[in-house]
Design an enzyme around this catalytic site. Structure first.
Site, PDB file in Angstrom:
ATOM      1  N   THR A  97      46.405  22.434  48.839  1.00 52.46           N
ATOM      2  CA  THR A  97      46.140  23.007  50.157  1.00 52.46           C
ATOM      3  C   THR A  97      47.208  23.990  50.618  1.00 52.46           C
ATOM      4  OG1 THR A  97      46.144  22.433  52.516  1.00 52.46           O
ATOM      5  CG2 THR A  97      47.148  20.836  51.052  1.00 52.46           C
TER       6      THR A  97
ATOM      7  N   TYR B  43      50.670  14.618  55.543  1.00 52.23           N
ATOM      8  CA  TYR B  43      49.552  15.082  54.692  1.00 52.23           C
ATOM      9  C   TYR B  43      50.036  16.129  53.700  1.00 52.23           C
ATOM     10  CZ  TYR B  43      45.467  17.942  53.452  1.00 52.23           C
ATOM     11  OH  TYR B  43      44.524  18.677  52.764  1.00 52.23           O
TER      12      TYR B  43
ATOM     13  N   GLU C  92      48.358  24.005  53.413  1.00 47.99           N
ATOM     14  CA  GLU C  92      49.302  23.256  54.252  1.00 47.99           C
ATOM     15  C   GLU C  92      50.645  23.076  53.547  1.00 47.99           C
ATOM     16  OE1 GLU C  92      49.571  21.270  57.350  1.00 47.99           O
ATOM     17  OE2 GLU C  92      48.276  22.917  57.886  1.00 47.99           O
TER      18      GLU C  92
ATOM     19  N   LYS D 151      50.259  15.900  49.617  1.00 45.01           N
ATOM     20  CA  LYS D 151      49.522  16.863  48.789  1.00 45.01           C
ATOM     21  C   LYS D 151      50.468  17.635  47.862  1.00 45.01           C
ATOM     22  CE  LYS D 151      45.024  16.777  49.743  1.00 45.01           C
ATOM     23  NZ  LYS D 151      43.958  16.787  48.743  1.00 45.01           N
TER      24      LYS D 151
END
Ligand code: NAP
Ligand code: GDD
Length: 332
Positions: free
Chosen positions: A130, A153, A132, A157
């Site tokens: 991601t 998160y 992110e 990831k």
């Protein structure tokens, strides 16, 4: 023999589009589903309306936090391609559940990679990474941009991302990481900001909602259409050599602008309805994500086609139609 794919997260937004894509390409598709006390298959249920495709779709109970279930399923299914899409995917929620998020999103990936390695399976592996992970690093962000995660998160990831790279290098696995920027659709979960907005627009237009509470509307995101992004995932697994790719539109838009576009499409003035609510802010925010998708364009021939305004319109239209049909909360 049709190719056999195993999708974790098949009941989610991306999993449902990917299942449809692979079934249309003639694959036999196996999906991991969690046991739930209420129905959680609304997005993939329509597949069974097509008897031929439905016959090639198989669902199996399991969980990313339960390694034994993953080992058994990999041994039983023996897939040619594995798409690891399952995750606790909500950034704000990861601050409330950091340990679970690390287990499902981070260690869960290792559980799956180890299941494949233990089975000595010569399969191709896709990891749902991601944007992110770039977090605090300013845009534009590409494959070689420095990562700086800003949430539990994103950190989970990032661990999964590096372990995917490590399994490729250590064990010569065909393992790739797709670094996807935000992608949305009428099937988007209702607590992500785009869908929260388009669903509210439909409800306000229908006179059943008065107000929309939002957090930071100055955040910038690179929003594309999910249906197009799953094609990119598949292309990553068809390349001659495994490599990591960014998928993005290359265009940044603020939440405020997405609000404007969505309300405007329904002939509403957003100033009359949108209010700030601190509860939707994050302890650490990611201010701006705008991807550089050049590598995917040059090497995979992949390009995002749907612009953000068109995306907002199609999501508002879908939510208006769903409400009119009485399927107000059903993701389609
Ligand atoms: P989503 O709609 O939230 O779907 C997540 C899926 O994972 C659902 O099927 C969910 O099952 C399943 N899941 C969650 N925890 C699980 C667990 N412990 N064991 C087994 N399954 C579990 O997410 P999405 O938008 O489709 O995204 C797909 C993947 O791409 C995720 O890994 C996400 O983090 C990543 N990603 C998404 C975006 C984006 O913009 N959409 C961008 C970059 C990366 P239930 O249906 O039972 O909840
Ligand atoms: N969810 C939400 N709800 N977000 C809000 C709200 C609100 O009420 N108000 C403002 N925002 C802001 C968030 O602070 C964030 O800056 C932006 O809207 C987008 O939030 P989300 O739609 O929740 O998405 P995300 O960018 O945090 O995460 C999504 O994209 C990632 C890829 O960049 C998720 O799909 C992740 O799983 C994915 O990895």
């Amino acid at each position: 023999m049709p190719k056999r794919a195993f999708i974790t997260g098949i009941t989610g937004q991306d999993g449902s589009y990917l299942a449809e894509l692979l079934l249309a390409k003639g694959y036999e598709v196996h999906g991991l589903v969690r046991r739930s006390s209420s129905f959680n298959r609304g997005r993939i249920d329509p597949i069974y309306l097509n008897a031929e495709a439905g016959e090639r779709l198989f669902l199996h109970y399991g969980d990313m936090t339960d390694g034994v279930s993953l080992v058994n399923l990999i041994l039983e299914i023996r897939p040619d391609e594995v798409y690891n899409l399952a995750a606790q995917s909500h950034v704000r929620v990861s601050f409330e559940m950091p340990e679970y998020t690390a287990s499902a999103d981070g260690i869960g990936t290792i559980r799956l990679l180890e299941a494949i390695r233990a089975a000595k399976l010569d399969c191709r592996f896709y990891q749902a990474s991601t944007s992110e992970m770039f977090g605090a690093t300013p845009p534009p962000q590409a494959e070689d941009t420095i990562f700086y995660p800003r949430s539990p998160y994103a950190a989970a990831k990032l661990y999964a991302h590096w372990m995917t790279v490590n399994y490729r290098e250590a064990y010569d696995m065909y393992a790739v990481s797709g670094i996807l920027f935000n992608h949305e659709s009428p099937r988007r979960g209702e607590t992500f900001v785009t869908r929260k907005i388009t669903k509210a627009v439909a409800a306000i237009k229908a006179g059943v909602q008065d107000v929309l509470m939002l957090g930071n509307i100055d955040a910038v995101r690179d929003w594309g259409y999910a249906k197009e992004y799953v094609e990119g995932m598949w292309r990553m697994l068809q390349a001659d050599e495994p490599s990591d790719y960014v998928l993005a539109t290359g265009v940044g838009t603020t939440v405020r602008e997405f609000v404007e576009m969505s309300f405007e499409h329904a002939d509403l003035d957003w100033h009359d309805y949108v209010m700030f609510d601190q509860r939707y802010e994050r302890p650490t925010e990611v201010d701006a994500l705008i991807g550089d998708p050049s590598k995917a364009r040059d090497q995979l021939g992949w390009k995002a086609e749907t612009g953000v305004r068109e995306l907002a319109r199609l999501m508002v239209d879908a939510d208006v139609a769903a409400l009119a049909e009485g399927f107000g909360t059903q993701p389609r």
